[in-house]
Design an enzyme around this catalytic site. Structure first.
Site, PDB file in Angstrom:
ATOM      1  N   GLY A 164     -33.535 -23.023  27.342  1.00  0.00           N
ATOM      2  CA  GLY A 164     -34.255 -21.794  27.634  1.00  0.00           C
ATOM      3  C   GLY A 164     -35.510 -21.690  26.801  1.00  0.00           C
ATOM      4  CE  LYS A 183     -29.894 -17.580  27.504  1.00  0.00           C
ATOM      5  NZ  LYS A 183     -30.752 -16.505  28.081  1.00  0.00           N
ATOM      6  CG  ASP A 280     -38.722 -15.123  33.131  1.00  0.00           C
ATOM      7  OD1 ASP A 280     -39.658 -15.692  33.741  1.00  0.00           O
ATOM      8  OD2 ASP A 280     -38.083 -15.654  32.207  1.00  0.00           O
TER       9      ASP A 280
END
Length: 442
Positions: A164, A183, A280
């Site tokens: 990411g 993440k 996004d």
């Protein structure tokens, strides 16, 4: 004959005083309607106006019983009608509750079909630290750092499944049956910290079948961790532009992905209070489950509210997906998400990246390249991804191309609402994949 004598005498004795029968002489034949010598039945004659009728005569008693029978009959009819109406009402309520129950079961099944092959999260979440971060409409579990280290094999490179803007994504195995995606965010500045807090805030109050589930988070020093449900087929970007080049995605599956994305955006724009702009949207932020059902992820840049301008937001986004008005004027609305959706739809249709390098110093946008050919029906079939070329009805291809053209219009007011896009795609997706198209085998 003896009976004829008894009946009138009995009736008269019943209603007349006894002393009257003893002191007065018998009535004349003209005064008594029934005598022993007469052959007419005692109750057959109806008194006329000139004849005096005794208050207790047999005729009056007969009429009284008939009226009572009528009243009883009416009461029975009314009671029966009320009983039937109550039974019908109870039947309708039962049918209504049955339909609601079936609908609820279907929705719950759709929402849970990607969570570890039907396994409940309860046994996993029970092991989490009991601390909670409570949001407006939910809570997020705090996960112990040591448990994340063990589940990812100390964040080994072999467990990396994606990258990411602020870090990498790892596959985490919490036990033999449950996988999740972790993440890891390196908080090197205020932007990363803001994205971390924003994602927790958004996903803690958002629950939808086409939005990824946030299972928990962890803070360890300057590093932040977000734990999501595992999506077995990775991102749409890896499927379309990875080694397989979209070979696993048929035309119908691509239309299902587009429909799922539209449903997720429609929930954010129309059903959330206040509305949420993803900001996004791109193929790398669209995750695919076991049946290629799509879910939106990465809400670090998402914002709530209506129209935003240069003064109240920082310009950010991904090249190729950013709407022109946002890039030039900093104006951000829900139509900015619609533009990004149009770019993703072109990726599904054409199979090319949103921006491709023509030379070391020159890039070309998929919108700029495809727009002249999307409106030309003779050229459109030639630019379709070779993997799905000639596998769809041309009428459906033209309709999808028309939706994509409207979504990527430079002027925001010319773009449709995501609700209109959703209703345009539903008839193009088979019923078994969540649409309304009934496919007939030739």
């Amino acid at each position: 004959m003896n009976l004829l004598f008894i009946i009138p005498i009995f009736g008269f004795c019943y209603f007349a005083p006894i002393h009257a029968l003893i002191t007065h002489p018998p009535l004349s034949p003209m005064a008594d309607p029934v005598l022993p010598t007469q052959k007419k039945p005692p109750f057959s004659q109806i008194p006329t106006q000139n004849q005096a009728v005794s208050p207790g005569s047999s005729e009056i008693r007969v009429v009284h019983h008939e009226d009572l029978n009528k009243r009883i009959l009416v009461a029975l009819i009314v009671a029966s009608s009320l009983l039937v109406a109550i039974l019908i009402l109870l039947s309708c309520l039962w049918i209504y509750r049955l339909k609601r129950s079936k609908k609820s079961n279907i929705e719950n099944a759709q929402q849970s079909q990607d969570t570890s092959k039907g396994l409940s999260l309860g046994p996993i979440l029970d092991k989490f630290n009991p601390l909670r971060m409570t949001g407006k409409k939910g809570s997020v579990t705090v996960i112990e750092y040591e448990w994340l280290v063990s589940a990812t094999n100390n964040f080994h490179e072999d467990n990396v499944i994606g990258h990411g803007a602020f870090g990498s994504v790892y596959k985490a195995c919490f036990n033999d049956h449950f996988l999740a995606a972790v993440k890891r965010i390196h908080v090197a500045g205020p932007d990363a910290h803001r994205a971390f807090e924003n994602e927790i805030s958004c996903l803690s109050r958002i629950q939808h079948q086409n939005i990824v589930n946030l299972l928990g988070y962890c803070i360890h020093g300057d590093t932040r961790f977000l734990v999501y449900e595992m999506m077995p087929n990775g991102s749409l970007e890896s499927q379309l532009h990875g080694p397989s080049h979209g070979a696993s995605l048929s035309w119908q599956q691509r239309m299902k992905v587009a429909l799922d994305i539209a449903r997720g955006l429609e929930y954010l724009h129309e059903r959330c209070t206040p509305p949420v702009i993803h900001r996004d949207l791109k193929s790398s932020n669209i995750l695919l489950g076991s049946n290629f059902n799509a879910k939106l992820s990465d809400f670090g840049l998402a914002i709530t509210g209506g129209i935003h301008g240069k003064n109240n937001i920082k310009l950010s986004g991904s090249l190729g997906y950013v709407a022109p008005e946002y890039l030039l004027d900093g104006k951000l609305t829900d139509k900015s998400d619609v533009y990004a959706f149009g770019v993703v739809l072109l990726e599904l249709l054409i199979g090319r990246k949103p921006v491709e390098k023509m030379s070391p110093s020159q890039c070309q946008s998929i919108v700029t390249w495809a727009m002249p050919q999307l409106t030309d029906r003779s050229k459109l079939p030639n630019i379709v991804d070779p993997v799905i070329r000639d596998t769809m009805d041309l009428k459906h291809l033209y309709q999808v191309a028309a939706v994509a053209v409207l979504c990527v219009q430079p002027e925001p007011s010319y773009r449709p609402l995501i609700t209109d896009v959703l209703h345009s795609l539903i008839p193009l997706v088979p019923t078994e994949l969540g649409g309304s198209l009934r496919v007939t085998e030739s």
